[in-house]
Design a protein around this motif. Structure first.
Motif, short mmCIF file in Angstrom:
data_model
loop_
_atom_site.label_atom_id
_atom_site.label_comp_id
_atom_site.label_asym_id
_atom_site.label_seq_id
_atom_site.Cartn_x
_atom_site.Cartn_y
_atom_site.Cartn_z
N VAL A 1 35.33 34.49 40.20
CA VAL A 1 36.03 33.56 41.08
C VAL A 1 35.57 32.14 40.75
O VAL A 1 34.42 31.78 41.02
N ARG B 1 40.78 33.83 38.64
CA ARG B 1 40.79 34.77 39.76
C ARG B 1 41.33 36.11 39.27
O ARG B 1 42.06 36.19 38.29
N ASP C 1 45.53 29.32 38.32
CA ASP C 1 44.23 29.95 38.51
C ASP C 1 44.26 31.40 38.05
O ASP C 1 43.37 31.88 37.35
N TRP C 2 45.31 32.10 38.46
CA TRP C 2 45.43 33.51 38.09
C TRP C 2 45.75 33.67 36.61
O TRP C 2 45.15 34.51 35.93
N LEU D 1 46.07 37.04 45.38
CA LEU D 1 45.39 36.70 44.13
C LEU D 1 46.27 35.85 43.24
O LEU D 1 45.78 34.95 42.55
#
Length: 403
Positions: A285, A247, A241-242, A128
């Motif tokens: 997502v 995510r 992204d995380w 992740l």
């Protein structure tokens, strides 16, 4: 945030970007009590004091309000960045320091061995956070300052560490006057923090880590003739992204619980009732909510302490579990407390009342009391026999003849 370094192609990922110089007099992130941004990237590590209305305290308040921050460092760290990182449990090494590794450095190094190569073996095992970069095996280029983390802070995660042969010191000094700031794998290159309110903060000790040169570089270590493409871009994409909550974000909805026998939801439940509990889990997502596919979510039935703990079955994102209420009455809660690395902490508590049985609902005869029943009836029979003998039995005593 200087425009000469681009962490990701943010425009194509649905973000609206505002560029500001660190000394801009109009710099502010909050106006009329409302925050103007969801995410902040600080690529100005040497700034001593920000312009406008921005400082370490305001950045900390931004995180307390749920905002996300990405910090990149260099060989010089300003007071504002040091103060904010200290609030998060991260300590940068002294100014003019650099991470040095005399065994794992790139062939383009200038001789000081500060252009180090970090292996995927030192990368956190969480898809992740780092995406597929660990599976690809592509090494990372790093030239910057080392960090150390507060070992007592459970919210910090070591994303990328240096090798066991690395240390942090001033590369211009011929000899080490004192013990290095960080040594071996305790030298953090990339670290992240997820606060209790699920806000995320990332610290990277190298501003060049996000540069196009490092993204497109071919890495060649030492005397090796083998070249491999840098994994910096893939890690930067996955990390941002995380950090910016594209995510690893969970939500719960449609909580429902009912009796198994008639599928009704009464005002209160009774001890030893068989009940079903269900909840819908969704995962965010890249801009869409999709069903969560985890199989390790647990449900607890709690009255101060858990009386029941079961693992829920996942049916396309709908988590279900059935159990029997224990023979204890009181105020209980259905608790779902899901806390896993890479995911937002999801906590749900639903209160219910559990009553004892009515006097007409108890068993007429309890099997465990049969010995007492037998002893009672045997005593009654004994008293009856004894009374019968006393009342109706007469001894025939012969009379003596008179002389």
């Amino acid at each position: 945030m200087p425009q000469t370094h681009q962490s990701v192609d943010a425009d194509n990922r649905g973000f609206e970007i505002t560029y500001k110089s660190s000394d801009d007099s109009t710099l502010e992130i909050v106006k009329y009590g409302e925050y103007l941004y969801d995410n902040i990237i600080v690529f100005a590590p040497g700034t001593k004091d920000f312009g406008g209305r921005l400082d370490a305290e305001i950045l900390a308040q931004f995180v307390d309000a749920g905002g996300n921050v990405l910090i990149a460092g260099s060989n010089v760290i300003g007071d504002a960045i040091r103060e904010f990182s200290g609030e998060c449990g991260i300590e940068f090494a002294d100014d003019k320091s650099a991470v040095i590794d005399h065994l794992n450095f790139d062939s383009n190094d200038n001789g000081q061995h500060t252009l180090i190569v970090a292996s995927t073996d030192n990368l956190i095992n969480s898809e992740l956070i780092v995406g597929k970069t660990k599976q690809t095996g592509a090494p990372f280029l790093f030239r910057g300052i080392g960090m150390s983390a507060d070992q007592e802070n459970p919210l910090l995660l070591d994303v990328l560490t240096a090798s066991s042969t690395a240390y942090t010191a001033n590369p211009d000094e011929q000899t080490l006057a004192e013990y290095p700031s960080t040594v071996g794998k305790r030298t953090l290159l990339v670290s992240v923090l997820q606060a209790r309110n699920n806000a995320r903060v990332g610290f990277v000790g190298s501003l060049e880590f996000f540069s196009n040169d490092f993204f497109e570089a071919s890495i060649q270590t030492g005397n090796s003739k083998k070249q491999s493409r840098s994994g910096n871009q893939e890690l930067a994409l996955a990390l941002t992204d995380w950090l910016f909550k594209q995510r690893g974000v969970l939500r719960s909805r449609n909580i429902h619980y009912y009796l198994l026998k008639d599928k009704s939801s009464p005002r209160y439940y009774t001890v030893k009732d068989d009940i079903m509990f269900s909840v819908q889990f969704d995962e965010f997502v890249h801009g869409k909510w999709v069903p969560f596919n985890g199989t390790d979510v647990q449900l607890e039935f709690v009255r101060i302490d858990p009386f029941v703990r079961v693992t829920m079955k996942n049916n396309g994102g709908k988590l279900e579990s059935q159990f029997r209420i224990p023979d204890v009455y009181g105020i209980f809660k259905f608790v779902v407390d899901y806390n896993r690395i890479g995911y937002t902490h999801l906590y749900s508590a639903t209160q219910v009342s559990v009553h004892p049985l009515w006097h007409t609902e108890y068993e007429r005869f309890i099997a465990s009391a049969y010995p007492y029943y037998i002893s009672t009836f045997s005593m009654m029979a004994g008293v009856f026999l004894l009374s019968f003998l006393v009342l109706y039995h007469r001894d025939d005593i012969p009379k003596k003849k008179a002389e």
